[in-house]
Design an enzyme around this catalytic site. Structure first.
Site, PDB file in Angstrom:
ATOM      1  CG  HIS A 520      -1.637  -1.340   1.080  1.00 39.80           C
ATOM      2  ND1 HIS A 520      -2.676  -1.992   0.529  1.00 39.80           N
ATOM      3  CD2 HIS A 520      -1.264  -2.413   2.286  1.00 39.80           C
ATOM      4  CE1 HIS A 520      -3.321  -2.813   0.407  1.00 39.80           C
ATOM      5  NE2 HIS A 520      -2.517  -3.440   1.500  1.00 39.80           N
ATOM      6  CB  SER A 775      25.770   0.245  10.648  1.00 43.54           C
ATOM      7  OG  SER A 775      25.178  -0.136   9.205  1.00 43.54           O
TER       8      SER A 775
END
Length: 1091
Positions: A520, A775
């Site tokens: 959606h 990271s």
């Protein structure tokens, strides 16, 4: 539509009549009206045209009792698939089926079996459009705000209001007047009758303005015409809804009613105006003016915005009703239009088109996407021609390629796409796993085609493409296989592995996940103050909060995010780096394509860069297991093993959260993108191992290298390390940092929707880094990996109810990853898994399934811990000076009945315990002992006493959840570890866990949302998936089912829902490690789906 003069005269009459109307008159009228009004509960199982999938409440009323016809709004009947029930005032519920929905105006009809209503006495409500007049006092009777029966009073103020504009990319009515009254209607009152004091319906409630009390009513003239035609058809042919045909003509253009002042400014000649005023009813205020023309429609290149309509077939037409009457009576014929354009008279001859022919009645469903011909409604909104290939719902395959809703597909796999048949023909030629280009255009950027790469669903998580066609006789949309059985798509599906019903296994060469779809996308509302009055999910409680991510789609799209790791073997050496370039022992091509290392990069960065990898991870919406909170992840990993037949990459579990996902790897050392698959998810530590096929790298296989791991010595406070990672553009970035704390205990609370969270871990903190979204890895000066700089997911709560997903980064010591890698490479005994066509034993992890947290010894002393133990623990670990306490046991674990919250763990086998690693080492010793019975001899401190306990341990694999069932639109699995970490399972045999639900499904309609266990179905216990499947496969279509659930908060509940096998068959997905395949098996379906 009534002329303005008639409105004024009627208004005076109405006011005179109203003066004599009493409360008793209204009471008698409403006593007849209320029994004929029904609450409509509608569910749209698929997105289609202007509507999205979902469940809503609205209103309808009986207009033909003998034939069983209910009138409501078009946006309630919906242009696409719909499943509906009507509930009358005495709470009798009956199924209703769509009979007719007008292509333009906001009205439609449901049909029902009159004999199904057993106990209610009611009469149909007569329709009387002629009774509407300014000043008429009215009542709106309906399901306003979900209150079942509400009666709102008002007075008709206007009969010539322009049609309300709801959305720029959704349904809007046009070419009609609306009525307006300040009745203050709200959601749920769509389709309510607007009645007068005699109980006659004078209009149909349709919408309202949220910023005021204004409500908008549709006139009934065209409704009466349609109803009479339906009656005539049924009288002539019997009650056969497929024989109903209501002629509707169109020139594919929109008119607006403009006053004479405005038409004069547009160039209308005085003599034309005088003539129009002369022949029109007294009090006529304006004329019809062209507002827009749909491209390539009958009026295209003949009429333009601003043209003033004078005659149709020689008749002066100034009202919408007269114009539509002429067009509806002239379908397939030519009409002569006389217009004035800037004062110049023009005559054009146009052929009237059948409006139903440009209203789609079929759609293609592929990998969750809903695709169909562009409707007249959306063609008018977007200014595209009708019939183009329109994406009503992007699904997984298209949204993975960033193709949004409302797109128009122009090319696919290099072939032009003019209509839906062209698209189906192209798909039938493609094999699963193929990556092909797609060109699309969106109405917001209509002059530029966008090109993306689409990956055809390789794993078969979704059924093969289905073509749904509307069946007016049944009110259902019937599905059939959209492509031939001999097509490569279906053949590769069967040979490839997906459907267990076909008893097939995939070739060993297919080892990677490729593609599916994201559902959606958020809706854009053009006019926030105007809305339709269906009551979306009005009866929904708060129990589905964990599912909101399905519509909101919180994607973790970080600009720079990395998760890196090191390995045992390496193909380069440090001397090569010191010489200023990387030398690779393989082909000239690989050497030429190798990245030239920047001269100002650190030595650590130069050494480690060839081992860095960028991840792009997609999770199919229908397989969002284990509480995964997003469908799209980015991150960085590090290659820890690279050989001719196997490559392994380590990455954090906030990048690779679940095993059922599609992973694409992009390498820093070589410009290539290849698929990969999850082979190990650590059940506790925040890392995963992902395998790729080195042969897919081609010449790049010699350029890419594995990092060197340095698990010993452990990092200490004050040590210098290099933080190295990748940007989203695959540029290596590094900086020198200092360890500030090498052993901080992670403390992450459970999220609203339980998902993986790191527990029992110590992490590394730095003085400086690149922010919470970056990271990577921590290395020494020589580029040897000492820690994974990993992303952790958490949830921050604001106030009592609101919470938001956040992430932070910390270092994970490399020893845990190194231990798992050694077991994989050495072939430690364990369950076999097929990786790149080779069966390999995968390690098992022995755990004490208890969540622990550290407490300072100074605090422990206050709880009564003896000086001897305080000194013994401080001597064992003078740095941490802590004791571990029990926060909770995982439900169903062997420690659950033995350890209690608050227990202090002092020793195992008489050895003092001070950190999480001590417990992990004690568990590993059990595996190394031949005669081990898998228990730990523990010494604990509980309520002032030392107690010796024998506590069992649990063994877990690294596969994650490997089985799920989709029943009635809910995703059901066995409780995963994050759920068990809450500390309890239902007493009623534990139960199966509802992880997600789908919009427009029966569980959406009846409120069986996520975050609860199903413990019984029709009184039969369902302790696990196997027993649950045995129960549900005996349930029939449209059968009401009694379900007993227990929420995560422990609250039991019993609800009923009606199974819908037509749109929501029951099926399961199971992962088989030995064949490395996910198999989809249909458990119960109404008709063969080909899957």
């Amino acid at each position: 539509m009534e002329s303005p003069v008639k409105e004024e005269v009627g208004g005076e009459l109405a006011m005179e009549i109203e003066s004599s109307v009493t409360a008793e008159d209204w009471r008698r009228a409403l006593s007849r009206v209320v029994p004929a009004v029904a609450v409509l509960r509608t569910t749209a199982p698929r997105a289609f045209d202007t509507e999205v999938a979902g469940a809503s409440y609205a209103t309808g009323f009986v207009v033909d009792k003998a034939r069983g016809i209910i009138l409501t709004n078009r946006h309630v009947v919906k242009p696409g698939p719909v499943v509906s029930e009507a509930m009358f005032v005495n709470r009798e519920e009956i199924p209703v089926y769509p009979l007719y929905r007008d292509p333009v105006h906001d009205f439609g009809f449901f049909r029902y079996d009159p004999g199904a209503i057993k106990f209610l006495k009611y009469e149909e409500i007569p329709l009387d459009p002629e009774a509407a007049s300014v000043g008429l006092e009215i009542r709106v009777v309906g399901n306003d705000s979900g209150e079942k029966v509400s009666i709102l009073a008002g007075t008709l103020a206007r009969l010539d209001r322009e049609a309300p504009h709801y959305k720029k990319d959704g349904y809007n009515d046009f070419n009609t007047f609306y009525m307006q009254a300040a009745s203050g209607t709200k959601g749920g009152s769509s389709g309510s009758p607007v009645v007068d004091c005699q109980g006659r319906a004078v209009a149909l409630n349709a919408g309202s303005k949220s910023s005021s009390a204004s409500a908008f009513f549709l006139p009934l003239e065209r409704v009466v015409r349609a109803l009479n035609l339906i009656r005539d058809c049924w009288d002539a042919f019997g009650i056969k809804s497929e024989s109903v045909y209501i002629p509707r003509g169109t020139l594919q253009m929109t008119f607006q009613h403009k006053g004479f002042e405005e038409t004069r400014r547009l160039g209308l000649r005085n003599e034309t105006e005088q003539m129009v005023r002369l022949v029109s009813p007294a009090g006529e205020t304006g004329m019809l003016v062209v507002d827009s023309v749909v491209p390539e429609g009958p009026a295209h290149k003949h009429l333009e915005p601003g043209d003033v309509l004078v005659h149709i077939n020689g008749e002066v037409v100034t009202q919408f009703l007269a114009m539509e009457t002429l067009l509806d009576d002239s379908v397939g014929k030519e009409v002569n239009l006389q217009i004035e354009r800037g004062g110049v008279p023009l005559t054009v001859k146009l052929e009237v088109e059948d409006l139903h022919s440009i209203t789609p009645n079929h759609f293609l469903e592929v990998s969750g996407a809903v695709i169909h011909p562009l409707s007249y409604q959306q063609a008018r909104n977007f200014r595209f021609k009708c019939g183009l290939v329109y994406v009503a719902e992007a699904g997984y395959m298209l949204s993975r390629a960033s193709v949004p809703r409302h797109s128009i597909i122009k090319k696919f796999a290099g072939e032009d796409i003019e209509n839906l048949d062209d698209l189906i023909a192209v798909i039938s030629k493609l094999s699963r796993g193929a990556r092909v280009p797609l060109e699309y255009v969106k109405y917001t950027d209509r002059y530029r085609n966008k090109s993306v790469l689409v990956t055809i669903d390789q794993h078969g998580w979704y059924a093969p493409p289905q073509l749904y066609t509307r069946n007016d006789a049944t009110g259902l949309w019937n599905a059939k296989l959209a492509i031939p059985l001999e097509s490569p798509f279906v053949v590769s599906h069967r040979a490839g592995h997906m459907d267990a019903n076909l008893n097939s296994v995939s070739p060993l060469t297919e080892s990677s996940p490729m593609d599916l779809k994201c559902q959606h996308e958020s809706e854009n509302t053009a006019d926030g103050c105007v809305k339709m009055q269906t009551d979306e999910e009005i009866a929904v409680d708060g129990s589905h909060s964990g599912e909101d991510s399905i519509i909101e789609k919180k994607r973790r799209r970080v600009d720079e995010e990395i998760a890196a790791e090191g390995t045992i073997s390496s193909f380069g050496d440090l001397d090569d780096i010191k010489d200023g370039a990387l030398r690779h022992p393989s082909s000239v091509e690989g050497s030429d394509l190798a990245r030239t290392i920047s001269s100002n990069a650190s030595l650590a960065e130069q050494v480690i860069e060839p081992a860095l990898v960028m991840f792009e991870v997609h999770v199919p919406p229908i397989c969002m297991l284990d509480g995964v909170h997003s469908q799209h992840f980015f991150g960085t990993g590090v290659i820890i093993y690279h050989s001719d037949c196997l490559g392994l990459v380590a990455v954090d579990r906030n990048t690779v959260a679940v095993s059922i996902s599609d992973i694409m790897l992009s390498f820093a050392a070589y410009p290539i993108e290849i698929p990969a698959e999850v082979v190990f998810l650590h059940p506790v530590h925040n890392f995963a191992l992902v395998a790729y096929d080195p042969s897919a790298l081609g010449a790049g296989a010699s350029v890419i290298r594995a990092a060197k791991l340095l698990p010993e010595p452990a990092l200490r406070r004050g040590d210098s390390v290099y933080l190295v990672g990748l940007s989203r553009s695959l540029q290596a970035t590094s900086r020198k940092s200092t360890i500030t704390n090498p052993c901080t205990a992670v403390n992450i609370g459970s999220a609203d929707c339980p998902r993986y969270r790191a527990i029992n871990m110590e992490v590394i903190e730095l003085d400086t880094d690149f922010g919470s979204s970056f990271s990577g890895i921590l290395t020494d000066e020589q580029g040897r990996v000492q820690a994974l700089w990993a992303s952790f997911s958490t949830q921050l709560k604001y106030g009592c109810s609101s919470s938001e997903d956040h992430q932070f980064v910390r270092g994970i010591p490399i020893y845990a990853i190194s231990q798992v890698l050694e077991k994989i490479i050495s072939g430690t005994p364990g369950p076999f898994r097929l990786i790149n066509g080779i069966r390999r034993p995968m390690p098992l992890v022995r755990l004490l399934e208890v969540e622990l947290y550290p407490t300072l010894l100074s605090k422990a002393r206050s709880y009564g811990l003896s000086d001897n133990w305080v000194q013994a623990l401080a001597k064992k670990d003078p740095v941490r000076r802590q004791v571990l306490r029990v926060k909770g046991c995982l439900a169903g674990s062997k420690a659950e009945k033995l350890l209690e919250q608050g227990d202090m763990i002092l020793a195992i086998n008489k050895e003092p315990i001070t950190c999480f690693l001590d417990i992990e080492n004690a568990c590993q010793k059990l595996d190394q002992s031949i005669d081990s019975d898998g228990v730990l001899n523990m010494t604990i401190f509980r309520q002032g006493k030392e107690i010796d306990l024998i506590v069992g341990t649990d063994v877990r694999d690294g596969n994650g959840s490997t089985r799920m069932v989709n029943w009635c639109g809910s995703i059901i699995q066995d409780p995963h570890s994050a759920v068990r970490a809450l500390g309890f399972l239902p007493k009623e045999g534990h139960g199966v866990y509802v992880a997600r639900w789908c919009h427009g499904s029966p569980v959406h309609r009846y409120g069986l949302y996520a975050l609860q266990w199903i413990v019984e179905v029709n009184g039969q216990p369902t302790p696990d998936l196997e027993s649950f499947i045995e129960v549900v496969k005996g349930l029939e279509d449209r059968e009401f089912v009694r379900v007993k659930t227990v929420h995560l908060n422990g609250k039991p509940r019993v609800l009923t829902l009606k199974q819908d096998l037509h749109y929501w068959p029951t099926w399961e997905l199971t992962f088989e490690p030995e064949t490395d395949t996910w198999k989809r098996r249909t458990i119960k379906a109404l008709q063969p789906t080909g899957a």
